[in-house]
Enzyme design. Structure first.
Site, PDB file in Angstrom:
ATOM      1  N   ASP A  36     -37.263  -1.672 -12.659  1.00 32.32           N
ATOM      2  CA  ASP A  36     -36.343  -1.721 -11.516  1.00 32.32           C
ATOM      3  C   ASP A  36     -37.083  -1.589 -10.187  1.00 32.32           C
ATOM      4  O   ASP A  36     -36.880  -2.388  -9.273  1.00 32.32           O
ATOM      5  CB  ASP A  36     -35.233  -0.672 -11.650  1.00 32.32           C
ATOM      6  CG  ASP A  36     -35.736   0.735 -11.907  1.00 32.32           C
ATOM      7  OD1 ASP A  36     -36.963   0.922 -12.160  1.00 32.32           O
ATOM      8  OD2 ASP A  36     -34.924   1.673 -11.865  1.00 32.32           O
ATOM      9  N   GLY A 122     -29.735  10.410 -21.949  1.00 33.07           N
ATOM     10  CA  GLY A 122     -30.113   9.160 -21.286  1.00 33.07           C
ATOM     11  C   GLY A 122     -29.041   8.095 -21.312  1.00 33.07           C
ATOM     12  O   GLY A 122     -29.327   6.915 -21.188  1.00 33.07           O
ATOM     13  N   SER A 124     -26.327   8.335 -19.241  1.00 33.30           N
ATOM     14  CA  SER A 124     -25.743   8.302 -17.898  1.00 33.30           C
ATOM     15  C   SER A 124     -24.321   8.818 -17.799  1.00 33.30           C
ATOM     16  O   SER A 124     -23.415   8.126 -17.366  1.00 33.30           O
ATOM     17  CB  SER A 124     -25.814   6.894 -17.316  1.00 33.30           C
ATOM     18  OG  SER A 124     -26.998   6.769 -16.616  1.00 33.30           O
ATOM     19  N   SER A 125     -24.143  10.074 -18.164  1.00 38.25           N
ATOM     20  CA  SER A 125     -22.829  10.702 -18.010  1.00 38.25           C
ATOM     21  C   SER A 125     -22.454  10.806 -16.537  1.00 38.25           C
ATOM     22  O   SER A 125     -21.280  10.660 -16.179  1.00 38.25           O
ATOM     23  CB  SER A 125     -22.833  12.095 -18.652  1.00 38.25           C
ATOM     24  OG  SER A 125     -23.912  12.858 -18.158  1.00 38.25           O
ATOM     25  N   SER A 126     -23.431  11.026 -15.642  1.00 42.31           N
ATOM     26  CA  SER A 126     -23.104  11.172 -14.213  1.00 42.31           C
ATOM     27  C   SER A 126     -22.583   9.853 -13.645  1.00 42.31           C
ATOM     28  O   SER A 126     -21.609   9.837 -12.885  1.00 42.31           O
ATOM     29  CB  SER A 126     -24.314  11.666 -13.420  1.00 42.31           C
ATOM     30  OG  SER A 126     -25.392  10.774 -13.543  1.00 42.31           O
ATOM     31  N   ASP A 170     -27.382   2.268 -13.596  1.00 44.11           N
ATOM     32  CA  ASP A 170     -26.424   3.055 -14.372  1.00 44.11           C
ATOM     33  C   ASP A 170     -24.996   2.821 -13.890  1.00 44.11           C
ATOM     34  O   ASP A 170     -24.079   2.563 -14.684  1.00 44.11           O
ATOM     35  CB  ASP A 170     -26.765   4.547 -14.282  1.00 44.11           C
ATOM     36  CG  ASP A 170     -28.125   4.857 -14.871  1.00 44.11           C
ATOM     37  OD1 ASP A 170     -28.717   3.963 -15.508  1.00 44.11           O
ATOM     38  OD2 ASP A 170     -28.601   5.983 -14.684  1.00 44.11           O
ATOM     39  N   TYR A 220     -43.472  10.033 -12.983  1.00 42.80           N
ATOM     40  CA  TYR A 220     -42.743   8.880 -12.451  1.00 42.80           C
ATOM     41  C   TYR A 220     -43.348   8.468 -11.106  1.00 42.80           C
ATOM     42  O   TYR A 220     -43.638   7.296 -10.861  1.00 42.80           O
ATOM     43  CB  TYR A 220     -41.270   9.260 -12.291  1.00 42.80           C
ATOM     44  CG  TYR A 220     -40.403   8.238 -11.606  1.00 42.80           C
ATOM     45  CD1 TYR A 220     -39.826   7.191 -12.325  1.00 42.80           C
ATOM     46  CD2 TYR A 220     -40.134   8.321 -10.250  1.00 42.80           C
ATOM     47  CE1 TYR A 220     -39.019   6.250 -11.698  1.00 42.80           C
ATOM     48  CE2 TYR A 220     -39.330   7.392  -9.613  1.00 42.80           C
ATOM     49  CZ  TYR A 220     -38.777   6.360 -10.338  1.00 42.80           C
ATOM     50  OH  TYR A 220     -37.985   5.438  -9.720  1.00 42.80           O
TER      51      TYR A 220
END
Length: 383
Positions: A36, A122, A124-126, A170, A220
């Site tokens: 990305d 991983g 992506s609940s948010s 996400d 990262y």
């Protein structure tokens, strides 16, 4: 997540009345990691696990919110200084504020919500939570905001109210998800295209290593820097190269003597991964799931050996998948823990899951969590 369950809690906490119910899903990413921020492609899909929320306008300027899963109640206003302390409530508050910043008129409402997206795995609940409320409030208050902007509202909520400088994938997958399809999103132009994903005879299963190593954020940043270093070196010869997405292996090899061995490896992975996303799209259009699986294994190798963002536990689960004849397997997400995503033939599924659980427990003293996922629809009103 059952509508009746959420509704029963809403009725209990808000005077017996009912409102409207909305849902948004979590997501998987079949292939395309760390592409990305390199201007490349990602390939997510919405899943059959997500957030469900009931909302009803309450005639005040206050939001009254109840988290069913956390058994926690919060009230807050809609002005910038009204930000709630509870981290879960900041997601809802942030969505309200981002809609208001875009000219949407929002008033107070009552809401209760619950979810079945596993936390920390991983998926992506948010983003599912943000998309649920962005979609719901846009619909209830007739704000006229398009779906793309709803995804950006979720992303801006993370940036401005939750302290996470995330990309758009996400929230995009949560809003734009479509049953039986994955979405190729061009992270530079934000153009997108649906591709059929109907793996008859196969199942998608995530194995959660139940570990999260603390390296993730600093590593990262290091890898982003490596990619930028390589782009800067290539640009001297090829000024049009803005991201690694614009480069190829020939260009990378031209600058091999001018960059570190580590930076070279990082760029080699990214250039390969961007191409793998395109290869998987081509394979899906032909219904060729064996090629899809092969590319997933190639991604895992690249993330483990070239980008070095895997970990011992994930490599172990990937090796078991190979030994069990699983069609495709790789680490999913940023790395250093979390899940492997596995494309498994139906007849191998039981043996694979049992073997992985047994061997993982023998080695690490705990069971991996197992999540079956089905590619499903994005944000929507349920009733």
């Amino acid at each position: 997540m059952e509508i009746e369950f959420v509704r029963s809690r809403f009725i209990k906490h808000f005077d017996g009345s009912t409102g409207s119910v909305y849902a948004s899903p979590g997501r998987i990413n079949l292939i395309g990691e760390h592409t990305d921020y390199n201007g490349g492609f990602v390939f997510p899909g919405a899943i059959d696990k997500g957030m469900v929320a009931e909302l009803k306008i309450n005639g005040t300027n206050k939001v009254r919110a109840y988290s069913i899963d956390l058994k926690d109640y919060v009230e807050f206003g809609l002005n910038e200084e009204d930000a709630p302390r509870a981290s879960w409530a900041r997601y809802i508050f942030g969505v309200c504020r981002e809609i208001i910043k875009r000219g949407g008129k929002i008033a107070g409402f009552n809401t209760a919500f619950a979810g079945d997206v596993p936390l920390g795995a991983g998926m992506s609940s948010s983003a599912a939570l943000e998309s649920t409320y962005a979609y719901a409030l846009n619909d209830m208050f007739d704000c006229g905001i398009d779906k793309f902007e709803l995804a950006k509202i979720g992303q801006a909520t993370e940036h401005n109210y939750c302290g996470v400088n995330c990309g758009i994938m996400d929230q995009f997958a949560s809003v734009f998800g479509k049953a039986g399809h994955l979405i190729r999103l061009d992270c530079r132009s934000l153009e997108y295209q649906y591709f059929p994903f109907n793996p008859e005879g196969y199942r998608l299963v995530l194995l959660d290593s139940v570990v999260k190593h603390e390296l993730a954020s600093s590593a990262y940043n290091d890898r982003r820097r490596s990619c930028e270093n390589v782009v800067a070196a290539i640009q001297k010869r090829h000024p049009h190269v803005e991201f690694l997405r614009d480069a190829n292996m020939d260009m990378l090899n031209e600058v091999k003597g001018e960059i570190t061995a580590e930076d070279y490896m990082r760029a080699e992975y990214v250039i390969g991964e961007i191409q793998r996303v395109l290869d998987v799209c081509d394979a899906l259009e032909c219904g060729d799931y064996e090629t899809v699986g092969k590319k997933m294994y190639e991604t895992h190798y690249g993330m483990s050996k070239l980008y070095e963002v895997s970990c011992e536990e994930l490599d172990f689960l990937n090796d078991i998948a190979k030994e069990c004849g699983v069609t495709g397997s790789r680490v999913m997400g940023g790395g250093f823990g979390g899940c492997t995503i596995n494309l498994v033939k139906n007849e191998l599924y039981d043996h694979f899951v049992e073997t992985a659980k047994m061997r993982y427990k023998e080695k690490y003293g705990r069971l991996p969590k197992v999540y079956d996922v089905v590619i499903s629809d994005g944000a929507r009103k349920l009733c």
